[in-house]
Design a protein around this motif. Structure first.
Motif, mmCIF file in Angstrom:
data_model
loop_
_atom_site.group_PDB
_atom_site.id
_atom_site.type_symbol
_atom_site.label_atom_id
_atom_site.label_comp_id
_atom_site.label_asym_id
_atom_site.label_seq_id
_atom_site.Cartn_x
_atom_site.Cartn_y
_atom_site.Cartn_z
ATOM 1 N N ALA A 78 -5.280 -23.884 -9.109
ATOM 2 C CA ALA A 78 -3.927 -24.047 -9.632
ATOM 3 C C ALA A 78 -3.326 -25.284 -8.972
ATOM 4 O O ALA A 78 -3.518 -25.526 -7.785
ATOM 5 C CB ALA A 78 -3.093 -22.816 -9.310
ATOM 6 N N GLN A 79 -2.657 -26.084 -9.768
ATOM 7 C CA GLN A 79 -1.912 -27.223 -9.217
ATOM 8 C C GLN A 79 -0.820 -27.585 -10.201
ATOM 9 O O GLN A 79 -0.910 -27.225 -11.379
ATOM 10 C CB GLN A 79 -2.829 -28.418 -8.934
ATOM 11 C CG GLN A 79 -3.311 -29.160 -10.169
ATOM 12 C CD GLN A 79 -4.280 -30.264 -9.803
ATOM 13 O OE1 GLN A 79 -5.490 -30.077 -9.873
ATOM 14 N NE2 GLN A 79 -3.738 -31.404 -9.405
ATOM 15 N N VAL A 80 0.215 -28.278 -9.745
ATOM 16 C CA VAL A 80 1.326 -28.608 -10.650
ATOM 17 C C VAL A 80 0.797 -29.464 -11.790
ATOM 18 O O VAL A 80 0.253 -30.529 -11.547
ATOM 19 C CB VAL A 80 2.476 -29.329 -9.917
ATOM 20 C CG1 VAL A 80 3.220 -28.371 -9.017
ATOM 21 C CG2 VAL A 80 1.967 -30.522 -9.129
ATOM 22 N N PHE A 81 0.931 -29.109 -13.031
ATOM 23 C CA PHE A 81 1.383 -27.834 -13.576
ATOM 24 C C PHE A 81 0.302 -27.316 -14.517
ATOM 25 O O PHE A 81 0.499 -27.185 -15.719
ATOM 26 C CB PHE A 81 2.707 -28.032 -14.335
ATOM 27 C CG PHE A 81 3.824 -28.467 -13.408
ATOM 28 C CD1 PHE A 81 4.417 -27.554 -12.535
ATOM 29 C CD2 PHE A 81 4.228 -29.793 -13.385
ATOM 30 C CE1 PHE A 81 5.426 -27.953 -11.669
ATOM 31 C CE2 PHE A 81 5.236 -30.191 -12.509
ATOM 32 C CZ PHE A 81 5.829 -29.275 -11.651
ATOM 33 N N SER A 102 -4.918 -22.858 -4.554
ATOM 34 C CA SER A 102 -3.990 -23.887 -5.019
ATOM 35 C C SER A 102 -4.279 -25.200 -4.310
ATOM 36 O O SER A 102 -4.670 -25.226 -3.148
ATOM 37 C CB SER A 102 -2.552 -23.464 -4.728
ATOM 38 O OG SER A 102 -1.692 -24.576 -4.897
ATOM 39 N N HIS A 107 1.525 -20.984 -6.273
ATOM 40 C CA HIS A 107 1.610 -20.621 -7.684
ATOM 41 C C HIS A 107 1.344 -19.124 -7.789
ATOM 42 O O HIS A 107 1.000 -18.469 -6.804
ATOM 43 C CB HIS A 107 0.564 -21.383 -8.508
ATOM 44 C CG HIS A 107 0.718 -22.869 -8.474
ATOM 45 N ND1 HIS A 107 1.572 -23.554 -9.292
ATOM 46 C CD2 HIS A 107 0.129 -23.805 -7.685
ATOM 47 C CE1 HIS A 107 1.496 -24.860 -9.030
ATOM 48 N NE2 HIS A 107 0.624 -25.040 -8.050
ATOM 49 N N CYS A 142 1.738 -18.870 -14.948
ATOM 50 C CA CYS A 142 2.169 -19.013 -13.563
ATOM 51 C C CYS A 142 3.469 -18.233 -13.417
ATOM 52 O O CYS A 142 4.395 -18.419 -14.186
ATOM 53 C CB CYS A 142 2.402 -20.479 -13.225
ATOM 54 S SG CYS A 142 2.961 -20.712 -11.520
ATOM 55 N N GLU A 144 5.108 -17.877 -10.360
ATOM 56 C CA GLU A 144 5.784 -18.223 -9.109
ATOM 57 C C GLU A 144 6.400 -19.597 -9.337
ATOM 58 O O GLU A 144 5.690 -20.535 -9.707
ATOM 59 C CB GLU A 144 4.736 -18.261 -7.994
ATOM 60 C CG GLU A 144 5.247 -18.021 -6.602
ATOM 61 C CD GLU A 144 5.833 -16.637 -6.402
ATOM 62 O OE1 GLU A 144 6.948 -16.579 -5.867
ATOM 63 O OE2 GLU A 144 5.191 -15.636 -6.789
ATOM 64 N N CYS A 146 7.254 -23.164 -9.275
ATOM 65 C CA CYS A 146 6.514 -24.193 -8.548
ATOM 66 C C CYS A 146 7.015 -25.598 -8.857
ATOM 67 O O CYS A 146 6.409 -26.580 -8.444
ATOM 68 C CB CYS A 146 5.023 -24.069 -8.863
ATOM 69 S SG CYS A 146 4.651 -24.074 -10.622
ATOM 70 N N HIS A 150 7.023 -25.672 -14.171
ATOM 71 C CA HIS A 150 6.575 -24.285 -13.974
ATOM 72 C C HIS A 150 6.448 -23.522 -15.290
ATOM 73 O O HIS A 150 5.460 -22.824 -15.521
ATOM 74 C CB HIS A 150 7.545 -23.572 -13.035
ATOM 75 C CG HIS A 150 7.466 -22.087 -13.083
ATOM 76 N ND1 HIS A 150 6.385 -21.401 -12.579
ATOM 77 C CD2 HIS A 150 8.300 -21.158 -13.607
ATOM 78 C CE1 HIS A 150 6.588 -20.101 -12.786
ATOM 79 N NE2 HIS A 150 7.732 -19.941 -13.396
ATOM 80 N N MET A 153 3.304 -24.124 -17.285
ATOM 81 C CA MET A 153 2.031 -23.951 -16.589
ATOM 82 C C MET A 153 1.348 -22.686 -17.113
ATOM 83 O O MET A 153 1.722 -21.575 -16.770
ATOM 84 C CB MET A 153 2.262 -23.853 -15.069
ATOM 85 C CG MET A 153 0.988 -23.809 -14.280
ATOM 86 S SD MET A 153 1.302 -24.110 -12.531
ATOM 87 C CE MET A 153 -0.313 -23.718 -11.871
#
Ligand code: CUA
Length: 160
Positions: A78-81, A102, A107, A142, A144, A146, A150, A153
């Motif tokens: 997981a990474q933005v986004f 992550s 996330h 996702c 959470e 972030c 977000h 995502m």
């Protein structure tokens, strides 16, 4: 102890007990609710350097691996986004173990209509296993907050 003093203690106890019992009852209620809606505390399966994911198995090759008929392992970052992989395909009736981490911030991974609902924390490997019996498309979200992207995502899991 005089009768007066006894009454005084009894009176105080009558006030103290509820003030302890109410927070305890709330805590119990929250815990039971968390279990009832199927929130799983992920196994912390290990630790990983978020800056070295590209050379740390299994995250050096994120994706779906078929271990045996009906058994899959998914290494997911997981990474933005976005989630990598953003699309997962498995056969109906399969058991899928997700290993997730992550690359940047915290996330969350929630897969619709499944018990998968875990936090994904940089430096930590979250592992969760779920069985997917019903064919269809499951949304990976996702959950959470972030950052600015977000709400977009997302990924999908296709059960064939
Ligand atoms: Cu990633 Cu919200």
């Amino acid at each position: 102890m005089g009768n007066n003093k006894f009454m005084h203690y009894a009176f105080e106890l009558a006030w103290i007990l509820p003030s302890v019992a109410v927070p305890v009852a709330i805590l119990v209620a929250i815990t039971l609710t968390a279990f009832a809606v199927g929130i799983r505390v992920p196994d912390v399966a290990g630790r990983v350097d978020p800056k070295a994911l590209s050379r740390t198995p299994p995250f050096d090759q994120p994706g779906v691996k078929e271990l045996a008929p009906g058994r899959y392992e998914v290494a997911m970052i997981a990474q933005v986004f976005a989630f990598t992989p953003g699309e997962i395909r498995v056969k109906a009736g399969s058991e899928v173990t997700f290993e997730m981490t992550s690359r940047d911030v915290i996330h969350g991974v929630k897969i619709s209509n499944s018990p998968v609902n875990v936090m994904v924390v940089p430096g930590q490997i979250s592992r969760v296993t779920a069985k997917f019996d019903k064919p269809g498309e499951y949304l990976i979200l996702c959950h959470e907050y972030c950052g600015s992207g977000h709400h977009v995502m997302a990924g999908r899991l296709i059960v064939e």
